[in-house]
Design a protein around this motif. Structure first.
Motif, mmCIF file in Angstrom:
data_model
loop_
_atom_site.group_PDB
_atom_site.id
_atom_site.type_symbol
_atom_site.label_atom_id
_atom_site.label_comp_id
_atom_site.label_asym_id
_atom_site.label_seq_id
_atom_site.Cartn_x
_atom_site.Cartn_y
_atom_site.Cartn_z
ATOM 1 N N TYR A 11 -6.042 0.499 6.603
ATOM 2 C CA TYR A 11 -5.601 0.264 5.249
ATOM 3 C C TYR A 11 -4.441 -0.838 4.847
ATOM 4 O O TYR A 11 -3.429 -0.189 5.414
ATOM 5 C CB TYR A 11 -5.753 1.466 4.526
ATOM 6 N N GLN A 40 -5.299 -3.279 -0.174
ATOM 7 C CA GLN A 40 -4.555 -3.050 -1.434
ATOM 8 C C GLN A 40 -3.876 -4.491 -1.765
ATOM 9 O O GLN A 40 -2.740 -4.643 -0.954
ATOM 10 C CB GLN A 40 -3.827 -1.807 -1.346
ATOM 11 N N ILE A 70 -8.569 -3.044 -3.425
ATOM 12 C CA ILE A 70 -7.908 -2.248 -4.346
ATOM 13 C C ILE A 70 -6.918 -2.855 -5.065
ATOM 14 O O ILE A 70 -6.020 -3.509 -4.199
ATOM 15 C CB ILE A 70 -7.409 -0.950 -3.411
ATOM 16 N N ASN A 72 -3.245 -2.486 -7.044
ATOM 17 C CA ASN A 72 -2.177 -1.366 -7.312
ATOM 18 C C ASN A 72 -1.852 -1.330 -8.621
ATOM 19 O O ASN A 72 -1.176 -2.441 -9.275
ATOM 20 C CB ASN A 72 -0.980 -1.489 -6.426
ATOM 21 N N ALA A 78 -7.725 -5.058 -11.853
ATOM 22 C CA ALA A 78 -8.665 -4.441 -11.400
ATOM 23 C C ALA A 78 -9.957 -4.712 -12.068
ATOM 24 O O ALA A 78 -11.051 -4.920 -11.356
ATOM 25 C CB ALA A 78 -8.194 -2.906 -11.279
ATOM 26 N N GLY A 85 -11.455 -0.846 -6.453
ATOM 27 C CA GLY A 85 -10.983 0.290 -7.121
ATOM 28 C C GLY A 85 -9.318 0.044 -7.337
ATOM 29 O O GLY A 85 -8.943 -1.166 -7.316
ATOM 30 N N HIS A 87 -5.353 1.962 -6.881
ATOM 31 C CA HIS A 87 -4.413 2.917 -6.585
ATOM 32 C C HIS A 87 -3.196 2.983 -7.355
ATOM 33 O O HIS A 87 -2.437 2.100 -7.653
ATOM 34 C CB HIS A 87 -3.844 2.644 -5.197
ATOM 35 N N HIS A 106 -15.852 3.206 -9.627
ATOM 36 C CA HIS A 106 -15.175 2.719 -9.037
ATOM 37 C C HIS A 106 -14.251 3.684 -7.951
ATOM 38 O O HIS A 106 -14.069 4.900 -8.411
ATOM 39 C CB HIS A 106 -14.005 1.831 -9.659
ATOM 40 N N CYS A 107 -13.443 3.229 -6.993
ATOM 41 C CA CYS A 107 -12.715 4.020 -6.112
ATOM 42 C C CYS A 107 -11.360 4.479 -6.766
ATOM 43 O O CYS A 107 -10.585 3.220 -7.077
ATOM 44 C CB CYS A 107 -12.703 3.443 -4.896
#
Length: 212
Positions: A11, A40, A70, A72, A78, A85, A87, A106-107
């Protein structure tokens, strides 16, 4: 515990600043070529307009390689970029609020800084947990607990959610962190500051695979 919904192993957390003046899109693409399978974008200091512009450009690169994006801690970005997703951490938008506003599947990633967080609703509704930091790092200084290997192992016994280890992850410790119970390794400097991001990612990926 890796699931079909979160099958990722390496990741990358990237920002323009972390790439030390290099084109962050080129660094991201090179990292993916080397084995990064989820990315991300973390841009805390940008306006939504600037963040969205970078996110759209990064997504265009990642889509070519079928690598998910992803975002943040910016639900607006997002949603608008149609990211895979988002975070968040303790001081960010709550996972509960995110779920109430972004209800489709979504994640959702959530950083764990206290062991007590494992028993909260925020953790329960999250799709994966960021163990932050495993080892202290200059990249992120506003953290609470340095988990180390014992902390990763303890969290592994208390949850079946996928665990993403972040915090001074590198080729020297990636394998042992996976053996301690992490499912995925998240990196910033080990790739973003590497002279050869492709090679840096390849080495990390090989270390992860070796530990499985």
């Amino acid at each position: 515990m890796i699931t079909n919904a979160f099958p990722y192993r390496l990741y990358l957390v990237i920002s323009e600043e972390s790439c030390l003046g290099r084109n962050f899109l080129e660094v991201a693409e090179q990292a993916v070529q080397g084995g990064v399978d989820i990315v991300q974008l973390r841009e805390k200091a940008l306006s939504d307009i600037e963040f969205l512009d970078r996110a759209l450009r990064l997504k265009e690169v990642l889509v070519k390689h079928n690598v998910p994006l992803i975002i943040n801690d910016n639900l607006n970005v997002a949603r608008r970029v149609e990211a895979f997703g988002i975070h968040v951490g303790n001081n960010d938008l709550s996972p509960i609020e995110i779920k109430s506003q972004w209800s489709s599947p979504h994640c959702l990633g959530y950083s764990i800084e206290y062991i007590e967080q494992l028993n909260t609703e925020k953790t329960k509704i999250s799709d994966y947990l960021g163990i932050s930091p495993v080892f202290s790092t200059e990249t992120k200084t506003d953290t609470v607990t340095e988990w180390k290997l014992n902390g990763v192992s303890k969290i592994r016994t208390l949850t079946d959610k996928p665990l993403v280890a972040i915090g001074n992850m590198n080729k020297q410790n990636a394998a042992e962190v996976i053996r301690a119970g992490a499912d995925c390794i998240a990196v910033v400097s080990a790739i973003c500051k590497a002279e050869n991001p492709v090679l840096a990612a390849e080495i990390l990926r090989n270390e992860i695979e070796r530990a499985l």
